[in-house]
Scaffold this motif. Structure first.
Motif, PDB file in Angstrom:
ATOM      1  N   ALA B  17       0.836  -1.202   0.000  1.00 52.78           N
ATOM      2  CA  ALA B  17       0.000   0.000   0.000  1.00 52.78           C
ATOM      3  C   ALA B  17       0.872   1.254   0.000  1.00 52.78           C
ATOM      4  O   ALA B  17       0.635   2.188  -0.766  1.00 52.78           O
ATOM      5  CB  ALA B  17      -0.918   0.000   1.221  1.00 52.78           C
ATOM      6  N   LEU B  18       1.911   1.264   0.838  1.00 52.63           N
ATOM      7  CA  LEU B  18       2.800   2.425   0.892  1.00 52.63           C
ATOM      8  C   LEU B  18       3.535   2.602  -0.429  1.00 52.63           C
ATOM      9  O   LEU B  18       3.722   3.731  -0.900  1.00 52.63           O
ATOM     10  CB  LEU B  18       3.801   2.274   2.034  1.00 52.63           C
ATOM     11  CG  LEU B  18       3.259   2.640   3.419  1.00 52.63           C
ATOM     12  CD1 LEU B  18       4.286   2.324   4.489  1.00 52.63           C
ATOM     13  CD2 LEU B  18       2.888   4.116   3.468  1.00 52.63           C
ATOM     14  N   GLY B  19       3.947   1.478  -1.033  1.00 52.96           N
ATOM     15  CA  GLY B  19       4.626   1.536  -2.326  1.00 52.96           C
ATOM     16  C   GLY B  19       3.735   2.209  -3.359  1.00 52.96           C
ATOM     17  O   GLY B  19       4.162   3.110  -4.092  1.00 52.96           O
ATOM     18  N   LEU B  20       2.463   1.789  -3.387  1.00 54.81           N
ATOM     19  CA  LEU B  20       1.531   2.364  -4.348  1.00 54.81           C
ATOM     20  C   LEU B  20       1.261   3.837  -4.032  1.00 54.81           C
ATOM     21  O   LEU B  20       1.140   4.670  -4.934  1.00 54.81           O
ATOM     22  CB  LEU B  20       0.223   1.564  -4.345  1.00 54.81           C
ATOM     23  CG  LEU B  20       0.354   0.130  -4.871  1.00 54.81           C
ATOM     24  CD1 LEU B  20      -0.950  -0.626  -4.717  1.00 54.81           C
ATOM     25  CD2 LEU B  20       0.800   0.118  -6.331  1.00 54.81           C
ATOM     26  N   LEU B  21       1.211   4.140  -2.747  1.00 58.71           N
ATOM     27  CA  LEU B  21       0.965   5.524  -2.328  1.00 58.71           C
ATOM     28  C   LEU B  21       2.109   6.426  -2.788  1.00 58.71           C
ATOM     29  O   LEU B  21       1.890   7.502  -3.356  1.00 58.71           O
ATOM     30  CB  LEU B  21       0.824   5.585  -0.803  1.00 58.71           C
ATOM     31  CG  LEU B  21       0.522   6.978  -0.243  1.00 58.71           C
ATOM     32  CD1 LEU B  21      -0.916   7.382  -0.586  1.00 58.71           C
ATOM     33  CD2 LEU B  21       0.739   7.020   1.260  1.00 58.71           C
ATOM     34  N   ILE B  22       3.317   5.972  -2.555  1.00 56.56           N
ATOM     35  CA  ILE B  22       4.471   6.771  -2.973  1.00 56.56           C
ATOM     36  C   ILE B  22       4.489   6.908  -4.492  1.00 56.56           C
ATOM     37  O   ILE B  22       4.769   7.983  -5.037  1.00 56.56           O
ATOM     38  CB  ILE B  22       5.774   6.149  -2.430  1.00 56.56           C
ATOM     39  CG1 ILE B  22       5.813   6.387  -0.922  1.00 56.56           C
ATOM     40  CG2 ILE B  22       6.997   6.738  -3.113  1.00 56.56           C
ATOM     41  CD1 ILE B  22       6.949   5.732  -0.203  1.00 56.56           C
ATOM     42  N   GLY B  23       4.118   5.827  -5.171  1.00 52.72           N
ATOM     43  CA  GLY B  23       3.984   5.891  -6.626  1.00 52.72           C
ATOM     44  C   GLY B  23       3.015   6.998  -7.026  1.00 52.72           C
ATOM     45  O   GLY B  23       3.286   7.797  -7.926  1.00 52.72           O
ATOM     46  N   ALA B  24       1.886   7.048  -6.309  1.00 50.81           N
ATOM     47  CA  ALA B  24       0.864   8.066  -6.611  1.00 50.81           C
ATOM     48  C   ALA B  24       1.410   9.465  -6.368  1.00 50.81           C
ATOM     49  O   ALA B  24       1.181  10.385  -7.158  1.00 50.81           O
ATOM     50  CB  ALA B  24      -0.372   7.814  -5.748  1.00 50.81           C
TER      51      ALA B  24
END
Lengths: 513, 353
Positions: B17-24
């Protein structure tokens, strides 16, 4: 009374599922030798790990030299003059003694490591504290006793004035223990250091400490002046019941078949130097042959050569009448041999694996653990592990606990339980109760005696003379890779036998001159 | 142990989730709408039958390479040489696939398969023996041997084994038509090979988790000295793990060429093995976890292409997301312990209060 140098105030340590320290309040004064005793898992090491900054307490405070500790870390502890020597040493095996001692604060010339200066530092330390080591030796090549000295010197080099020793004598011979105590007395009286010593051995408490604290199940149950108590009082405080060791029952109807036969065995150590120089011995079914000697006189190499873990230079080893030349450890075990090794953590278990895996291994291809020797039955493995877990009273959260997280005594119970359950006629046992509390020690001794009474041939190596006397039917002494005498334990005193452990006759010659 | 597993799943979920958030956040910072970006990514991974096919293809590829890494690591040897083992498996089987084109597939295919796994295994055997007998670090040997294998194959495909067909640069003769694997979804890379990969993966999972051999390999990998002490042949178990690992890589080499390339080509792989190795490391060599994680990474990888073409967000973003996840998983252990200590302390305080 002076100001305490270390003060634990209502200190608690809660690990997941275990309350390791329960509201401990304890003062330690400068210049004293304080002994901390208790059974395995009583919380002694945990308490000292807090002082050394390895654990952060979950309750209460710790004060050192009047200053409360706020950030718990070893570097902070070292800065405050605390040094700790752990039960399992933290040395780099491939480094030399000097390199290990200066590690973290190396003398430099420009950007390079200053080897000459490092060696000089070590020699100065050796001269100052009287702990003899050779700066050029590699740590992997020296005995455990010497490795401990390296650890102690390392903490002294960093300017520690509070020294914590976690089970320091567990790995030492009686002579080395005496030398260590000599050093402790000297650094306390001459350098006015404070020494905290964690131990199981009550006679050592009596011998070295000024005051003693007893822990049981995480609580500090009492603090006494050593001169006001005796071993019996301490041991009953430790376990809550009286367990001074009783004589073990021996049943003597052994059939005198020779089960272990060693003929003129020669073995080299890791450096390629001769370690075993022509040893011959025999062990019959139903007897315990004890090998008494100061550590590093070839015992380890002898045992490793017998069990196939080390190459033999020459000589023969027969197990149950079969010559084991060229056999690997598995093949030798198949002849009916089981082995409790001296170093349980690196040899006797897989620390990452759980209790179940460590108990079953060696039997995994038998029923009921697998079918066709291939498909594992996990349920059967667990059922078996649960049963052994109960029978050996292993203290852990459960059978799926990683063995590496167990205390020394419980880890040893796992090793003993596994090896004894092979039901082999030959047992090779090395340091069975090193670093183990009295309760577990008595239990393990009873297991060994039961095996003897069931006609096993047992070869026992121990650095603990009391243990050898309690268990052995015959004793041999080993010195510099040779056997120097054979005795019946009821016919020779400990004083006299330690004479043979240090070279015997030669000593007398020297005195005569 | 069970609660350990849940903790692991929890931290993995949080990491992802954090990985995707940082991606966003990065998308937003570079002037793109994260919602657009991720919906393009999802479309690319699952938007059509074709994209489903490609995602599954990548999933199975990550799965077999991840398990190959895991098998060797569990037995105590870190195989970084899967790429080279895959190349040798590919060229050996492709060569035979061309030479045996006239034979019945029932004979020719097993022969090709055998050649693929034997060459992969044999090439893994060399560093394994060096490690077990002479204690030579396998990471170094396997990395170096990757280059040897890839350049050797390149030499063969440009030299002695180069096809006479026109228009083919650096490739061997075409594999017999009857021997090639059919695609399951036209236009996608998903082919019949997934059934074989699934079977191999299942077999390897069973071997490692449910058999005495896997049990012994695991104990050997954990403590080689203990393994010897207890009477196991630690040397053979370590080598065995490498042989299985190499064989799996060799098999993948064959599958890639026989399904997609119709011949051995020097550029058939874009470092497939290393993607799988990463998945295995994140999942700490747990077979079941590797299988699940392969799907996630497969989708990311395939979706990224569409994301780039339709939203102009660079597909490199996926690398960032992956790296964040890897980073967080590596930090997970220390982080969790802190949380735990904090909770215990708070409880103690409450109790006292």
């Amino acid at each position: 009374m002076p100001e305490p140098i270390v003060r634990f105030f209502h200190t608690s340590m809660q690990f997941p599922g275990v309350l390791a320290n329960d509201d401990v309040s304890l003062d330690i004064y400068p210049g004293e030798v304080f002994a901390l005793v208790g059974e395995n898992g009583a919380g002694k090491s945990t308490l000292m790990n807090i002082l050394y900054g390895l654990n952060k307490p979950t309750g209460g405070t710790v004060t050192v030299k009047g200053q409360p500790i706020r950030s718990f870390s070893p570097s902070e502890a070292i800065r405050r003059g605390i040094g700790m020597v752990h039960q399992h040493f933290m040395l780099v095996p491939s480094f030399t003694v000097a390199q290990n001692i200066v590690l973290g604060d190396e003398p430099r010339r420009g950007i390079f490591y200053d080897k000459a200066r490092a060696n000089q530092i070590v020699e100065e330390l050796v001269a100052e504290f009287g702990l003899k080591v050779n700066a050029h030796d590699r740590v992997q090549d020296i005995s455990v006793g010497l490795q401990q000295r390296v650890e102690i010197l390392k903490t002294l080099r960093r300017g520690a004035d509070i020294l914590i020793l976690d089970e320091p004598t567990a790995v030492l011979t009686p002579q080395e223990t005496d030398e260590l105590f000599e050093v402790i007395r000297r650094i306390v009286s001459e350098k006015s250091m404070t020494v905290i010593i964690i131990t199981h051995k009550l006679y050592e408490v009596m011998a070295i400490s000024d005051r003693v604290g007893v822990m049981r199940q995480g609580k500090l149950v009492g603090v006494c002046n050593t001169k006001d108590v005796n071993e019996r009082i301490l041991s009953s405080m430790m376990v809550g019941k009286d367990v001074l060791l009783d004589a073990l029952e021996r049943i003597d109807d052994h059939d005198s078949t020779i089960a272990i036969q060693v003929e003129d065995l020669h073995v080299s150590d890791n450096r390629g130097l001769p370690a075993v120089r022509g040893i011959s011995l025999q062990v019959e079914r139903g007897e315990v042959l004890g090998i008494a000697g100061i550590e590093g006189n070839g015992q380890s190499e002898l045992i490793e050569a017998i069990t196939g873990l080390r190459r033999r230079d020459s000589g023969r080893v027969l197990i149950q009448g079969t010559d084991t030349a060229g056999m690997n450890p598995g093949q030798i075990r198949a002849l009916g041999l089981a082995h409790v090794p001296e170093d349980r953590l690196s040899t006797g278990v897989s620390a990452q694996a759980d209790i179940t895996d460590n108990l079953v291994v060696g039997k995994e291809s038998r029923k009921p653990f697998s079918s066709l020797g291939l498909h594992l039955h996990k349920k059967a493995m667990k059922a078996y592990a649960r049963e052994v877990f109960e029978r050996y009273d292993i203290r852990a959260a459960g059978i799926d606990t990683a063995v590496g997280s167990l205390s020394g005594g419980n880890m040893q119970k796992v090793v003993v339980a596994r090896e004894f359950s092979f039901d082999t006629p030959v047992l090779i046992i090395s340091q069975p109760t090193r670093g183990v509390d009295i309760g577990a020690m008595d239990f393990i001794h009873q297991q060994i005696m039961a095996k003897r009474n069931a006609s096993c041939a047992i070869l026992l190596v121990s650095a603990d003379l009391d243990e050898l006397y309690r268990l052995s039917d015959r004793l041999v002494t080993i010195y510099e890779g040779r056997l120097t005498g054979e005795f019946r334990p009821d016919k020779i005193g400990k004083q006299e036998i330690s004479h043979y452990m240090t070279g015997g006759g030669r000593e007398e010659e020297r005195h005569a001159q | 142990m069970r609660s350990e597993r849940w903790k692991y799943i929890l931290s993995l979920t949080v990491s992802i989730a954090l990985g995707l958030l940082i991606g966003a956040l990065i998308m937003a910072a570079t002037g793109h709408d994260p919602l657009d970006g991720y919906s393009a990514l999802l479309r690319g991974a699952f938007g059509s039958k074709r994209s489903w096919g490609n995602t599954l293809y990548k999933t199975f590829q990550l799965c077999i390479t991840g398990l190959a890494t895991a098998v060797a690591s569990i037995a105590g040897i870190f195989n970084v040489g899967g790429e080279g083992q895959m190349y040798l498996g590919a060229i050996a089987s492709s060569y035979l696939g061309a030479r045996l084109a006239g034979l019945s597939p029932w004979i020719a295919l097993p022969v090709c398969f055998l050649a693929a796994i034997l060459s992969g295994a044999l090439y893994a055997w060399i560093p394994a023996v060096l490690k077990v007998k002479l204690k030579i670090n396998e990471v170094i040997t396997t990395i170096l041997m990757n280059s040897i294998a890839i350049y050797l194959c390149s030499y063969l495909a440009n030299g002695p084994l180069k096809t006479t067909e026109r228009g083919i640069n650096s490739g061997t003769d075409a594999i017999g038509k009857a021997l090639r694997f059919n695609r399951l979804i036209p236009g996608s890379n998903l082919s019949e090979t997934v059934f074989y990969i699934a079977a191999i993966s299942l077999l390897v999972w069973y071997l490692m988790s449910r058999t005495t051999t896997g049990y012994r390999m695991r104990l050997t990998g954990q403590n080689e000295r203990f393994s010897r002490f207890i009477g196991l042949r630690a040397d053979l178990l370590g080598i065995g793990g490498m042989l299985i690992s190499g064989a799996m890589c060799g098999a993948l080499g064959m599958f890639e060429c026989f399904a997609l390339q119709s011949r051995f080509k020097t550029d058939f792989s874009s470092e497939f093995y290393f993607d799988g190795m990463l998945v295995a490391m994140i999942m700490r060599y747990k077979p079941l976890g590797i299988i699940l994680m392969s799907f996630f990474f497969g989708a990311l990888k395939m979706g990224a292409t569409t994301m780039q073409s339709s939203t102009k967000i660079s597909s490199e973003l996926i690398l960032i997301i992956q790296s964040v996840i890897i980073f967080l998983m590596a930090a997970e252990e220390g982080f969790l312990r802190r949380v735990q200590e904090h909770r215990v302390r708070r409880q103690t305080v409450q109790k006292e209060g």
